[in-house]
Enzyme design. Structure first.
Site, PDB file in Angstrom:
ATOM      1  N   ASP A  56      43.645  94.534  77.976  1.00 39.31           N
ATOM      2  CA  ASP A  56      43.956  95.952  78.267  1.00 39.31           C
ATOM      3  C   ASP A  56      42.859  96.789  78.956  1.00 39.31           C
ATOM      4  OD1 ASP A  56      46.027  98.038  77.643  1.00 39.31           O
ATOM      5  OD2 ASP A  56      44.165  99.241  77.161  1.00 39.31           O
ATOM      6  N   HIS A  60      37.806  98.717  82.800  1.00 39.30           N
ATOM      7  CA  HIS A  60      37.174  99.901  82.120  1.00 39.30           C
ATOM      8  C   HIS A  60      35.948  99.191  80.963  1.00 39.30           C
ATOM      9  CE1 HIS A  60      39.222 103.226  83.594  1.00 39.30           C
ATOM     10  NE2 HIS A  60      40.091 102.407  83.801  1.00 39.30           N
ATOM     11  N   GLU A 100      45.435  93.495  82.412  1.00 35.07           N
ATOM     12  CA  GLU A 100      46.052  94.966  82.977  1.00 35.07           C
ATOM     13  C   GLU A 100      44.826  95.702  83.660  1.00 35.07           C
ATOM     14  OE1 GLU A 100      47.808  98.950  80.978  1.00 35.07           O
ATOM     15  OE2 GLU A 100      45.714  98.407  80.786  1.00 35.07           O
TER      16      GLU A 100
END
Length: 351
Positions: A56, A60, A100
């Site tokens: 996910d 980041h 993702e």
């Protein structure tokens, strides 16, 4: 200096970074002991039989507000993910990794070598735009360009198209609760190359708009709330959404449409692995493309417009196709094809 204080939290005088939520502290990926623990966790689940992992918010891993200004974030992120990729390849070469990275194909492409697949956000947005506008806008050509931008960096890359996910307003809401548009969206998704992903409830036409709780309402299995089904909150958008139980009894339901398209995809490998090219039917509201390999040629044709339309294509091809699956009606007159409102078909072209 850090870009700003967003994401930094004070716990009794000790500061920590949690970019998405104060109850979800970030891992310090600069520490090898942290990375080794991640690899151990993956080993644990793989030993139990897990076939793959979904990562996910992968861009980041190192977040912009987490590190001082001037930090080469892309390089830091890539170094971590490539180390993880190498570990998995060395120890579990059959394990599937999908990531993702919520961005455009251009910005995703540097990550191509780190994963087997990345979720294709552009695809879903283009499908919604085409269905709501009624014009194909060269959707397939643009889609292929996006995928090629990534696969040119990794010849083993497998695209992961989807319509919407758990962070977006649901596809049925985006399409104005129009089941005909929803069937066309499913038809596109399930005739694409790669590994298509379905967000639970899309196959029922579940509705939902932000906040998150309303796009993650419980699945509509049946009407018996006392049965052993997942039911963690009351529905607000989906009290009237037909259940799995109801749709399985209706041959024209959206769920049955998904089931039949998946079966068609499974039984015709060309629809999974074949090449793809957009075709021109001389009508901007008729989207047509072919899926081909050395032995087979398939046509996928969709009328995106809520009304009967006329298109034109190669007379010999139209005369030598066997329709395998269709929604709505069509008629052929030599090189002309007439399609009913928001109809579609998949056909195999005989040599």
């Amino acid at each position: 200096l850090f870009p700003n204080r967003n994401g930094w939290h004070n716990a009794s005088g000790m500061f920590y970074y949690g970019g998405f939520w104060d109850r979800m502290p970030e891992l310090d990926l600069d520490q090898q002991v942290v990375r080794d623990e991640i690899f151990d966790i993956m080993d644990f689940w793989i030993d139990l039989g897990v076939d793959g992992f979904r990562f996910d918010a992968a861009k980041h891993a190192y977040d912009p507000n987490e590190l001082p200004k001037g930090t080469p974030l892309l390089d830091r992120n890539l170094q971590f993910w490539m180390e993880l990729r190498k570990y998995v390849s060395d120890h579990h070469p059959e394990t599937y990794l999908v990531s993702e990275i919520w961005d455009t194909a251009q910005n995703m492409s540097p990550y191509a070598h780190a994963y087997d697949s990345m979720f294709n956000f552009d695809f879903g947005l283009m499908v919604i735009d085409a269905l709501n506008s009624g014009y194909h806008n060269q959707l397939i050509t643009k889609h292929l360009s996006n995928v090629n931008r990534i696969s040119s960096r990794n010849e083993n890359f497998i695209d992961a198209p989807f319509l919407t996910n758990h962070d977006q307003n649901r596809i049925m809401t985006m399409l104005g609760n129009d089941i005909n548009k929803a069937k066309l969206a499913a038809s596109l998704l399930l005739t694409m190359p790669g590994i298509p992903f379905i967000y639970y409830g899309e196959e029922l036409g579940m509705l939902g708009a932000k906040p998150d709780e309303r796009i993650r309402e419980p699945m509509r299995w049946n009407e018996d709330l006392s049965s052993e089904v997942a039911y963690w909150s009351q529905w607000q958008y989906n009290w009237e959404t037909p259940t799995v139980e109801v749709q399985l009894q209706d041959e024209t339901s959206l769920l049955q449409h998904y089931i039949q398209l998946i079966e068609l995809r499974k039984s015709n490998p060309t629809l999974r692995f074949g090449e793809m090219e957009q075709l021109q039917f001389k009508n901007s509201s008729i989207l047509a493309y072919e899926r081909t390999d050395a032995q087979n040629r398939y046509l996928v044709v969709l009328n995106l417009y809520p009304g009967r339309l006329e298109g034109s294509f190669d007379e010999e091809v139209l005369a030598n196709m066997d329709v395998l699956y269709q929604v709505g009606d069509y008629e052929i007159d030599r090189d002309k094809i007439y399609m009913s409102s928001q109809s579609m078909f998949v056909a195999k072209v005989q040599p």
